[in-house]
Each structure stands twice: as C-alpha cells, then as structure tokens.
Motif scaffolding. Structure first.
Motif, short mmCIF file in Angstrom:
data_model
loop_
_atom_site.label_atom_id
_atom_site.label_comp_id
_atom_site.label_asym_id
_atom_site.label_seq_id
_atom_site.Cartn_x
_atom_site.Cartn_y
_atom_site.Cartn_z
N ALA A 61 0.82 -1.20 0.00
CA ALA A 61 0.00 0.00 0.00
C ALA A 61 0.86 1.25 0.00
O ALA A 61 0.57 2.24 -0.69
CB ALA A 61 -0.93 -0.01 1.21
N THR A 62 1.94 1.22 0.75
CA THR A 62 2.86 2.36 0.78
C THR A 62 3.45 2.61 -0.60
O THR A 62 3.54 3.76 -1.06
CB THR A 62 3.98 2.12 1.80
N ALA A 63 3.87 1.53 -1.28
CA ALA A 63 4.47 1.68 -2.61
C ALA A 63 3.46 2.22 -3.62
O ALA A 63 3.79 3.09 -4.45
CB ALA A 63 5.03 0.33 -3.08
N VAL A 64 2.22 1.72 -3.56
CA VAL A 64 1.19 2.18 -4.51
C VAL A 64 0.89 3.66 -4.29
O VAL A 64 0.82 4.45 -5.25
CB VAL A 64 -0.09 1.33 -4.36
N LEU A 65 0.72 4.07 -3.05
CA LEU A 65 0.42 5.46 -2.77
C LEU A 65 1.61 6.37 -3.09
O LEU A 65 1.42 7.49 -3.57
CB LEU A 65 0.01 5.62 -1.31
N ALA A 66 2.83 5.88 -2.85
CA ALA A 66 4.01 6.68 -3.19
C ALA A 66 4.11 6.87 -4.70
O ALA A 66 4.43 7.97 -5.19
CB ALA A 66 5.26 6.01 -2.65
N ALA A 67 3.83 5.82 -5.47
CA ALA A 67 3.87 5.95 -6.93
C ALA A 67 2.80 6.91 -7.43
O ALA A 67 3.03 7.71 -8.34
CB ALA A 67 3.70 4.57 -7.57
N GLY A 68 1.63 6.82 -6.82
CA GLY A 68 0.56 7.74 -7.23
C GLY A 68 0.90 9.19 -6.93
O GLY A 68 0.72 10.07 -7.77
N SER A 69 1.39 9.44 -5.72
CA SER A 69 1.74 10.82 -5.38
C SER A 69 2.93 11.34 -6.19
O SER A 69 3.04 12.54 -6.44
CB SER A 69 2.04 10.92 -3.87
N ALA A 70 3.82 10.45 -6.64
CA ALA A 70 4.98 10.87 -7.44
C ALA A 70 4.57 11.45 -8.79
O ALA A 70 5.34 12.21 -9.39
CB ALA A 70 5.93 9.69 -7.64
N THR A 71 3.38 11.10 -9.27
CA THR A 71 2.95 11.67 -10.54
C THR A 71 2.73 13.18 -10.44
O THR A 71 2.65 13.86 -11.48
CB THR A 71 1.63 11.02 -11.01
N LEU A 72 2.66 13.71 -9.23
CA LEU A 72 2.52 15.16 -9.07
C LEU A 72 3.77 15.90 -9.55
O LEU A 72 3.72 17.11 -9.80
CB LEU A 72 2.24 15.51 -7.62
N LEU A 73 4.89 15.21 -9.68
CA LEU A 73 6.09 15.84 -10.23
C LEU A 73 5.88 16.25 -11.69
O LEU A 73 6.60 17.10 -12.20
CB LEU A 73 7.29 14.89 -10.12
N LEU A 74 4.90 15.61 -12.35
CA LEU A 74 4.61 15.91 -13.75
C LEU A 74 3.35 16.74 -13.92
O LEU A 74 2.84 16.88 -15.03
CB LEU A 74 4.46 14.59 -14.54
N ARG A 75 2.85 17.29 -12.83
CA ARG A 75 1.54 17.94 -12.89
C ARG A 75 1.53 19.20 -13.75
O ARG A 75 0.48 19.60 -14.25
CB ARG A 75 1.07 18.29 -11.49
N ARG A 76 2.66 19.85 -13.93
CA ARG A 76 2.68 21.09 -14.73
C ARG A 76 2.56 20.78 -16.22
O ARG A 76 1.87 21.48 -16.95
CB ARG A 76 3.95 21.88 -14.44
#
Length: 392
Positions: A61-76
C-alpha cells in the motif's frame, strides 16, 4: 549590546526568509513539497487500506500510494496523467486524496475549461463507484452524504486551482505591463538624449556657420577671394549638417521625409573629391530603377564607405561599383590601405560597419567587410526585388 544582538537577529531572520522565498519560488521544489504533502496525507489511510484489501499489505500500500503521489512531479506538463492515476486510485482503493491535488493541478495549469471537465469526470466516476457494492460505509452511505462529501471535495480543489490560474494570468499581465513601461522609459530617455545631442551639437554647428561667414567677409575684405570661397563652402557644409541633424532627430517620426536615393550619389562623390578623396564611380543604369528602400540601402553603404575611407585612408582612390542583374544588387567598394596610419587619429564610434550590415540585412541581403591584399573591401549583396521598367 542588546540592540546589536537584536539587529543581528533581524538580519539573520531576514536572510532566512529570503532563502526560503527563493527556494519556494522554484517550481521543482513546490512540486516536491506537493508530493510529500499528498503522500503524508494518504499514508494515514495505509492501515485501513491493508485491512480492507487482502491484496495489499502495509508495504504494498505504501508503494502504490508513493507511486501515485509521485505523478505530481509531472503535474505542470501532464496534469491529465495525475488525474487519470487519481481516478484509478478511487476505483481501486477508494482513495480521495490524490484527486484533490489532481483537480487543483488541472485548474491551475490548464485553466477553467480543463478544471470543469475534470470535476464532471470525477463526479461521474465517483457516482458510478458509489452505486457499486464495496464503497466504504464511512465515506458515503446515502446519496446526500455522497453529494455533501465527494462533490465538494472536487469542486473546491478545482475552484482553487482555477482561481490560482487567474492569478497567474493577472501576474503575467502585470509583468508584461511593467516591461512595457520599462521600454517606454528607455525610449523616453533616448528621446531626451537625442534632444540633448540636437541642442548641443546644433549650437556648435550654428557657431561654426557664423564664424565661417565672418571669416569669409574678412577674407573678401582683404581681397583674398580663394579663402573667402572656402570659408563660405565651410559655412554651407555646417548648415547642411545642421539640417541633416534636424531631419534625423527632430523629424524622425515623419514618414513623408524621402530617403536619399542613387540620384544624389554623384553629389556625394563630388563632396568626397573636394575633401581630397578621389572616387571612381561605376553605377549600373538599372540601379536607378530599384525601389526607394533598396536605393536608400545602397546609398547608405556607399556613403559610409566614403566616410570611412576619408577617415582611415585619406587621399587614397576609392572604387565604388554598383551592379544590378535580374535577382541581385551588388555593391563593391575598395580602397588601398595607407602604408602609414593617418597623422591624426580619426574620430570614430566604430559602429559604421555594423550600421551598414544592419541596413543591408534589413532588406534581406548579405554583408562582408575586411582587409584583403592590401586593400579594404566592402561587399554588399541584396535582392533586387521588382526592378521598375523605364517608361519610354
């Protein structure tokens, strides 16, 4: 002592604030903070996610949520990617945190239309999932709870993003206005400098003309007609220079002022020869049928070349050849380099060659100048354009 310590503390605090503001203004730093904030909020749900879904343990669960939140690096650049991952987490884990950041990013970096579309898609997907079995009871148990929880989350997040986007547009407009104001200030300063040049140089030229007229009268009174004529010619030159100064600075904005063409080139050659610079001029008869813009460019090149020759190679013969064919106008100017530099250093700003090059390139031509085999050579080529045919 206490005052000095307080002053030092204020300086350190101010330096710290400036450092924080500088780092906080970097987009990558802001994106990294968004990732950390989103992951910190979602990590609070990790125990419940592991208990509700047997396919995920705490580390998964930690890995899945970390991967999901990491997509915010591409949010711009790719806010729709974060949005799609957020919808996937809603359907899989019933996790609503990432979608708030995703909807904010859509509104902030893609504007109102994208924000509204994101809200509609989020509400539709959430409503479909609400109708399916398995939606957590503590999230929404009735339609009223769904409307009071899920919908406001998306509307608020996207609305804040859209408002921030509007602020970005306003800030960009303000910066553009500030740049425009700076340009106007620079132009105003240049106009003032030009006015000063006109006043100071014009005054000196006026004094030169008056003094030349006085000397001419004195020479004629003494019976020396030769010197009298030379002084009168000097006065006429000063008056022409004053007139030219007025045309360049005072009436620069008047588009009706005609630019010099090739018809005045013989007069320029005559002035150069009277000043001691012999000129061999060869002009193609078709050059007189060029457009006024191209004639002005050719004239400026020839004028600057003769001026430079008079400064740096006084007394040397200058060859000016202007050739025209169906597609090209070629200006070729050469003069021998003196064996010794002039006795008096000529006054020169060093911008004449750059001015010639800019004038030629402004009409789509090419320009080259430099020393070659003991001579100084200038070659300018520009498109002939539509050569006007002579009317018989």
């Amino acid at each position: 002592m206490h005052d000095r310590a307080a002053h030092a503390y204020r300086q350190v605090a101010a330096a710290g604030r400036r450092r924080v503001e500088r780092w906080a203004g970097i987009p990558r730093v802001l994106d990294a903070l968004a990732v950390l904030g989103c992951f910190a909020l979602m990590s609070l749900d990790i125990p419940g996610l592991a208990a509700a879904d047997n396919s995920l343990n705490g580390w998964a669960a930690t890995a899945v949520l970390a991967a999901g939140s990491a997509t915010l690096l591409l949010r711009r650049r790719f806010p729709w990617l974060t949005y799609a991952v957020a919808l996937l987490l809603i359907g899989w884990l019933h996790e609503l945190t990432l979608v708030q950041f995703a909807l904010y990013s859509l509104g902030r970096y893609r504007g109102r239309r994208a924000g509204v579309l994101g809200i509609l898609g989020y509400v539709a997907v959430s409503y479909v999932l609400f109708q399916l079995p398995g939606w957590p009871v503590h999230r929404a148990d009735t339609l009223s709870e769904f409307l009071s929880l899920v919908v406001p989350i998306g509307v608020l997040a996207a609305g804040v993003g859209i408002a921030a986007n509007r602020q970005d547009l306003v800030r960009a407009l303000q910066e553009q206005r500030a740049e425009t104001a700076v340009l106007h200030a620079v132009q105003g300063e240049r106009a003032e400098v030009a006015g000063d040049v006109h006043d100071f140089v014009g005054r000196e030229l006026t004094l030169l003309c008056v003094r030349s007229d006085v000397l001419a009268r004195r020479a004629r009174a003494a019976g020396d007609e030769a010197y009298a004529g030379q002084f009168e010619e000097l006065g006429d030159t000063g008056r022409r220079a004053h007139t030219l100064l007025n045309e360049i600075i005072v009436r620069r904005a008047d588009d009706s002022t005609p630019s010099p063409g090739l018809d005045v080139l013989p007069g320029l050659v005559e002035q150069s020869e009277r000043a001691g610079t012999p000129v061999l001029l060869d002009v193609d008869e078709r050059a007189g049928r060029l457009s006024p813009l191209r004639q002005a460019a050719v004239y400026r090149v020839a004028q600057e070349c003769l001026t430079n020759a008079a400064k740096h190679a006084p007394g040397e013969k200058v060859r000016v050849r202007i050739a025209v064919d169906d597609t090209c106008v070629r200006v070729h100017v050469t003069n021998p380099l003196p064996s010794a530099p002039p006795a008096r250093t000529p006054v020169s700003t060093g911008t004449g060659t750059a001015g010639m090059a800019e004038r030629v390139r402004s009409v789509g031509g090419t320009f080259a100048a430099g020393r070659r085999d003991g001579t100084y050579e200038v070659v300018a080529e520009l498109p002939a354009g539509q050569v006007r045919h002579r009317k018989d």
